[in-house]
Scaffold this motif. Structure first.
Motif, PDB file in Angstrom:
ATOM      1  N   ALA A   1      -2.980 -17.003  11.144  1.00 15.00           N
ATOM      2  CA  ALA A   1      -2.081 -17.030   9.985  1.00 15.00           C
ATOM      3  C   ALA A   1      -0.969 -18.039  10.246  1.00 15.00           C
ATOM      4  CB  ALA A   1      -1.492 -15.645   9.755  1.00 15.00           C
TER       5      ALA A   1
ATOM      6  N   HIS B   1      -5.488   3.353   0.578  1.00 13.68           N
ATOM      7  CA  HIS B   1      -6.126   2.072   0.906  1.00 13.68           C
ATOM      8  C   HIS B   1      -7.629   2.278   1.042  1.00 13.68           C
ATOM      9  CE1 HIS B   1      -7.677  -1.084   3.571  1.00 13.68           C
ATOM     10  NE2 HIS B   1      -6.778  -1.855   3.014  1.00 13.68           N
TER      11      HIS B   1
ATOM     12  N   TRP C   1       0.841  -1.209   0.000  1.00 13.21           N
ATOM     13  CA  TRP C   1       0.000   0.000   0.000  1.00 13.21           C
ATOM     14  C   TRP C   1       0.867   1.246   0.000  1.00 13.21           C
ATOM     15  CZ3 TRP C   1      -4.526  -0.776  -1.691  1.00 13.21           C
ATOM     16  CH2 TRP C   1      -5.186  -1.976  -1.421  1.00 13.21           C
TER      17      TRP C   1
ATOM     18  N   CYS D   1      -7.724  -6.988  15.817  1.00 14.01           N
ATOM     19  CA  CYS D   1      -6.982  -5.775  15.454  1.00 14.01           C
ATOM     20  C   CYS D   1      -7.930  -4.586  15.316  1.00 14.01           C
ATOM     21  CB  CYS D   1      -6.213  -6.015  14.152  1.00 14.01           C
ATOM     22  SG  CYS D   1      -5.097  -4.682  13.724  1.00 14.01           S
ATOM     23  N   ILE D   2      -9.085  -4.807  14.743  1.00 15.37           N
ATOM     24  CA  ILE D   2     -10.056  -3.719  14.588  1.00 15.37           C
ATOM     25  C   ILE D   2     -10.816  -3.487  15.891  1.00 15.37           C
ATOM     26  CG2 ILE D   2     -12.077  -2.926  13.292  1.00 15.37           C
ATOM     27  CD1 ILE D   2     -11.103  -4.532  10.918  1.00 15.37           C
TER      28      ILE D   2
ATOM     29  N   VAL E   1      -0.680   6.233   9.918  1.00 21.45           N
ATOM     30  CA  VAL E   1      -0.304   5.090  10.752  1.00 21.45           C
ATOM     31  C   VAL E   1       1.195   4.875  10.563  1.00 21.45           C
ATOM     32  CG1 VAL E   1      -0.644   2.611  11.162  1.00 21.45           C
ATOM     33  CG2 VAL E   1      -2.568   4.031  10.414  1.00 21.45           C
TER      34      VAL E   1
ATOM     35  N   LYS F   1      -5.833  -1.742  10.041  1.00 20.68           N
ATOM     36  CA  LYS F   1      -5.444  -3.163  10.129  1.00 20.68           C
ATOM     37  C   LYS F   1      -4.498  -3.535   8.978  1.00 20.68           C
ATOM     38  CE  LYS F   1      -7.514  -7.799   9.692  1.00 20.68           C
ATOM     39  NZ  LYS F   1      -6.958  -8.598  10.783  1.00 20.68           N
ATOM     40  N   ALA F   2      -4.838  -3.127   7.776  1.00 18.95           N
ATOM     41  CA  ALA F   2      -4.009  -3.487   6.618  1.00 18.95           C
ATOM     42  C   ALA F   2      -2.614  -2.890   6.744  1.00 18.95           C
ATOM     43  CB  ALA F   2      -4.683  -3.009   5.332  1.00 18.95           C
ATOM     44  N   LEU F   3      -2.535  -1.663   7.238  1.00 16.46           N
ATOM     45  CA  LEU F   3      -1.221  -1.020   7.343  1.00 16.46           C
ATOM     46  C   LEU F   3      -0.406  -1.599   8.489  1.00 16.46           C
ATOM     47  CD1 LEU F   3      -2.160   2.645   6.375  1.00 16.46           C
ATOM     48  CD2 LEU F   3      -1.111   0.867   4.953  1.00 16.46           C
ATOM     49  N   ILE F   4      -1.065  -1.976   9.595  1.00 15.20           N
ATOM     50  CA  ILE F   4      -0.326  -2.644  10.679  1.00 15.20           C
ATOM     51  C   ILE F   4       0.254  -3.952  10.153  1.00 15.20           C
ATOM     52  CG2 ILE F   4      -0.612  -3.884  12.870  1.00 15.20           C
ATOM     53  CD1 ILE F   4      -2.550  -1.687  13.762  1.00 15.20           C
ATOM     54  N   HIS F   5      -0.536  -4.709   9.418  1.00 17.41           N
ATOM     55  CA  HIS F   5      -0.027  -5.984   8.893  1.00 17.41           C
ATOM     56  C   HIS F   5       1.125  -5.747   7.913  1.00 17.41           C
ATOM     57  CE1 HIS F   5      -2.937  -7.942  11.178  1.00 17.41           C
ATOM     58  NE2 HIS F   5      -3.940  -7.990  10.335  1.00 17.41           N
ATOM     59  N   GLU F   6       1.030  -4.670   7.140  1.00 13.68           N
ATOM     60  CA  GLU F   6       2.092  -4.387   6.178  1.00 13.68           C
ATOM     61  C   GLU F   6       3.388  -3.971   6.880  1.00 13.68           C
ATOM     62  OE1 GLU F   6       0.959  -2.572   2.440  1.00 13.68           O
ATOM     63  OE2 GLU F   6       2.546  -1.087   2.694  1.00 13.68           O
ATOM     64  N   LYS F   7       3.269  -3.211   7.967  1.00 14.17           N
ATOM     65  CA  LYS F   7       4.448  -2.659   8.625  1.00 14.17           C
ATOM     66  C   LYS F   7       5.030  -3.577   9.710  1.00 14.17           C
ATOM     67  CE  LYS F   7       2.689   2.016   8.037  1.00 14.17           C
ATOM     68  NZ  LYS F   7       3.634   2.658   7.118  1.00 14.17           N
ATOM     69  N   PHE F   8       4.203  -4.457  10.306  1.00 19.12           N
ATOM     70  CA  PHE F   8       4.652  -5.236  11.460  1.00 19.12           C
ATOM     71  C   PHE F   8       4.526  -6.752  11.251  1.00 19.12           C
ATOM     72  CE2 PHE F   8       3.384  -1.176  13.300  1.00 19.12           C
ATOM     73  CZ  PHE F   8       4.270  -0.943  14.327  1.00 19.12           C
ATOM     74  N   GLY F   9       3.501  -7.205  10.573  1.00 21.98           N
ATOM     75  CA  GLY F   9       3.207  -8.638  10.483  1.00 21.98           C
ATOM     76  C   GLY F   9       1.853  -8.910  11.091  1.00 21.98           C
ATOM     77  N   ASP F  10       1.563 -10.193  11.385  1.00 29.39           N
ATOM     78  CA  ASP F  10       0.238 -10.565  11.886  1.00 29.39           C
ATOM     79  C   ASP F  10       0.127 -10.265  13.375  1.00 29.39           C
ATOM     80  OD1 ASP F  10      -2.349 -11.585  11.581  1.00 29.39           O
ATOM     81  OD2 ASP F  10      -1.718 -13.554  12.291  1.00 29.39           O
TER      82      ASP F  10
ATOM     83  N   SER G   1      -2.785 -12.573   6.889  1.00 28.49           N
ATOM     84  CA  SER G   1      -3.446 -12.217   8.142  1.00 28.49           C
ATOM     85  C   SER G   1      -4.952 -12.308   7.948  1.00 28.49           C
ATOM     86  CB  SER G   1      -3.096 -10.779   8.530  1.00 28.49           C
ATOM     87  OG  SER G   1      -1.731 -10.661   8.807  1.00 28.49           O
TER      88      SER G   1
ATOM     89  N   ARG H   1       5.148   3.215  12.261  1.00 26.68           N
ATOM     90  CA  ARG H   1       5.835   2.303  13.180  1.00 26.68           C
ATOM     91  C   ARG H   1       6.900   3.091  13.922  1.00 26.68           C
ATOM     92  NH1 ARG H   1       7.724  -3.803  12.161  1.00 26.68           N
ATOM     93  NH2 ARG H   1       8.842  -4.083  14.130  1.00 26.68           N
TER      94      ARG H   1
END
Lengths: 147, 147, 147, 147, 147, 147, 147, 147, 147, 147
Positions: E45, C37, C22, C85-86, C122, D101-110, E71, C124
């Motif tokens: 996952a 997104h 993304w 997560c949500i 968002v 949620k999508a961005l957390i998964h992209e930046k950190f993992g599950d 995920s 890190r």
């Protein structure tokens, strides 16, 4: 501690005893009847001078003027209400909501009518087949942000 | 059997392909934009001549004119909808519903504003601090019966 | 007729096949990852040039660019969602909502943070006891009208 | 037996009478305004020294310091709340939840952003087109376990 | 595009045709039966090597291994489920939830048991009056932050 | 007439004043902490001797021992509760409920784990990366009848 | 993959075409009509020999016998159903539920009637003022555990 | 004005103080235990002579006999109740409701079992593997009208 | 301030003490029993002369006559009520609602039966197989507006 | 397998093509319009001869006559429906339900109006101020049993 509910009850009682109307109370504080009733019910905060005028007009205790100025937590019925007069308003919004949205998008673009920067009136319109209720709403157009 | 949903889809498709507006479609059948959009969405029945005009204006099959004349079953969201543009309308009715009721009772007596003998418009009003959306509703006053 | 759901599926499929992120897609159209997104999911409308850039970047059919520009009807879960997560976001808003309201009133007066004139990021953030997710929201303050 | 509700009422009353702000109360106990308001509302437990400082700052009875240290049962509105200021936060989370949620998964993992090892601030940001509310959240990233 | 639902159906079908057990599948990929079943159902996952082992063990197409690593969005029944075997678990959590909370607070302080850094087992325990089901859960203690 | 709620309030008050723990109260009546807390909250009936021991241990009136022996009507939250510590238990049961069911069927046959002939413990387990909460449940397997 | 729903549909179709009754089908497999209908609807698992007998009696494919032996996930209407014949059963349980509980406690002690180790019959009883439906239920008493 | 709730509370209090059972109270007024408990709980109206007998048997004030004869508004839990003993009854009706309907239609024709012209008993049946609860219901068959 | 609930309670109490019937009260004020009961319950507003007659007939305080004239907010059960006598009315409307709609459209056109300009009666009709309840409703036909 | 939904669709299609009315169809099978429409919608079972007459009158396949004779599962909207014509009926039952109950109890005793042994008619009544819809319902009185 005097609450919003206390002040609303005082206003209703004073209004009944003095035989006032919302129209009249609104005129005495220099605001519209819709806004005045709504603020009296605890759905809008009053500017200081209006709160004082309200308290004076109805003979309420001074502390009530402070309460009328506080930001209320607006609680309303999420379940569609049963009173026929109020229900019809939900029916209108339910039936015509997507239509209003489509026309706003056609006339303005992608955005909404603000419910915050907003005003409303209710008037009686004479009509040969039976008088009509007229409700007029006006809200600022707000465009969605892209970033 | 052609359904209301089929006809609504045909109208939306024809509108998109021809680059029409609701304002324009409404003008071509001689009705208001609010009522025209609403009837196209299956929320109002069309008189025969308007249904025929609609079908002609958009190049729909003749059977669609029959469907547009049938009494629809109006299904709308009882759960408060999430789209911000439509939600704001529910917020307005939630916050100001009791106020509208109080003012109708003050101006007319014990009764309601009809949602059946009813009309509505949506217009754009220019304003220096940002243009505003104006929604006007008019419904016949109906008094409760006592017997 | 190509729908929003079709376009979202095309975007997800193209992204997976090309191994994109993304972050990367957002950079290629010159917008933020959050907004990109969200518009891809059908929660925001794209300005024409961004829609075209999106379609070019992912190799989608031209018609998709028209769909991406339409005003979406935003449908989201009113029932609290179950995905952990949500869900945690709802828990935060549930626990801290009245606190945010109180501080807005203290800092600005009677009004709200707009969800329309709004943006979000968002990121890190490295941290010795475990990296942290940072969510930043910014919305225009809107004051209630009195009339 | 003094309850959390009793203590919250005492704090609100003392604050009103003394003309204090949340910002000021927070400074006097050396904590942030968000956490301080939240703990005052019964949504967070106070460490002993902060509870004592709170009781001293507001002139509350000593027993209140014990109550402020107990683990509260956090009860919040699962039905989406109606107050416009709080509702907009749910709208934001509803619209942008899947994006976060999508961005957390992209930046950190599950995994998720913790709502327990978490902090937040609310600030006013000056802006030529109207000042903005800024909300910043920070939560520890927690990865799902596999076993 | 192969979905999670597709992969779950493939796993169930392969398991039935090969006469496998969850215990056996779990052993073949070197993970616990609880986690293995849960990941197969799309509730967790899989790390890459486990996904590959799963695909090999059951003879699934290679693309399935990619899907198993994504995920998932965990959707579960918020309404209390009706199946008696699952319902009894809700009954236990409903009856004993406040008890578990009280004991966590007594043994650890103000915080929670993580459902993310978490594992679980289900075993059969022989008993003269009828064998018993044993469920063991273990989650990291997370303390609330104060700031 | 002394009610269960009265007795629960007396127990909580006596516990706070005497600075007791659930662990300690449970030891003094010779039962487990989980069962003891649960019975004190009105979720389980006490055998006569345990009720008397409880009343003696906490200095409650004798009538309380009768109330503690009555069969309670167990009322718990069907809507998923909001307190984070209790919510995580529902999340676990929501995510892993079908898994537990599948493993019970694999290990025992068509039936359930009883929530009536049932016991549970909560313990603290030291761990280098942070101590863990361990919850153990044990319920009799009940097979469905065919007739 | 043949599902429970497929098998239920096959049974209903075979029953209609062959002009069978539930009473007759039940007799042919040597079980009661209540249990037989319930298992046919996917609310109970069949022992292997009964599943085979069912498949033979109705001329279903052999795979159906495997499906009939699997543990079903029992899904039933939590919202009170609208069909008058089924609704009356809920009304009875709603009105008399607390009465049945009180009498179980009086006759047995603190416990419940099992819905797992359970059987039921429905019979027609002749009566001069109109025949009556008789429903008989029998479930094992289960006592609550204390530990 | 003495209410139904008042009379129910008086009955429960008198029963506890006199150490009576429902079985015993029912015998003293010459009615069944199910009906007697149900009328005491305000779920059935008593004929005058039974109301007088009840009042005499328990030493209640004479006005209570009038209240016991009034037609109650029967309010019961539409949401499935949580108490395990009552819940199992809902589970039975949920699982077997369609079965009972099918068998009534097979044995009688298109109609229902009345919940008004209805009676019920609860008895204890000795059984070597554990005593059983027996619930028997009998209701008049009512055929649908065609006109 | 005397409320509607106060007045309803006074009416019920006076009726019970004087041994009156709704039929009799209605006759004494010259209105129908349905309307009279409904207004007494706070579901309809009384014209001044009827309110005075009601107050005189039952010996209520004069202030009650003012309350009886106010426009009530009609609150009724949106959840289907459990009392069997009222539930059957919902069942009738649920089963036959679409039928009534179809026949209104066939006999009148696109519109509704008004629930505002409306009256109703309830009578007992002797019948050899058991007397029958007759309910008659009459409402003005209202046609939808097109504009 | 031909379903009820199939037959309802065939009836609606045949009616539209032949330009029939419910009044006319009802006359041709010798039943009332209300019952005829209701049975056509799958809300009532038809006696064999009426089902055959229906199939002949509309030219449906013979199998449809069998389906029309089966006992339907009556499913109707428990959530208050949104169509204005049907909603008004719920509003009437909501507002006047307790009144009808009170008058039944006054005229008959403790019991209900049957919704099973029941009939209804809808007629148009000319009126100078606008024609009226008349709905008449008649149901057998059923007295509660005491035992």
């Amino acid at each position: 501690m005097m609450t919003r509910e206390d002040v609303t009850a005082m206003i209703l009682s004073a209004k009944r005893q003095a035989g006032l109307t919302w129209e009249g109370i609104a005129a005495s504080i220099g605001m519209s009847p819709v806004w005045t009733h709504s603020a009296a019910m605890g759905m809008n905060a009053m500017p200081a001078e209006k709160a004082v005028a309200m308290v004076d007009a109805l003979g309420l205790p001074q502390e009530a003027a402070l309460v009328l100025q506080e930001s209320p937590t607006k609680v309303w019925q999420q379940a569609v209400p049963t009173d026929p007069c109020i229900y019809r308003l939900y029916e209108i919004v339910g039936v015509y909501g997507p239509t209003i949205k489509a026309l706003i998008h056609e006339k303005f673009g992608d955005g909404i009518m603000s419910a915050i920067d907003f005003d409303m009136s209710v008037t009686r319109v004479a009509h040969p087949k039976g008088d009509r209720v007229k409700v007029e709403m006006s809200g600022k157009y707000l465009a969605y942000n892209a970033w």
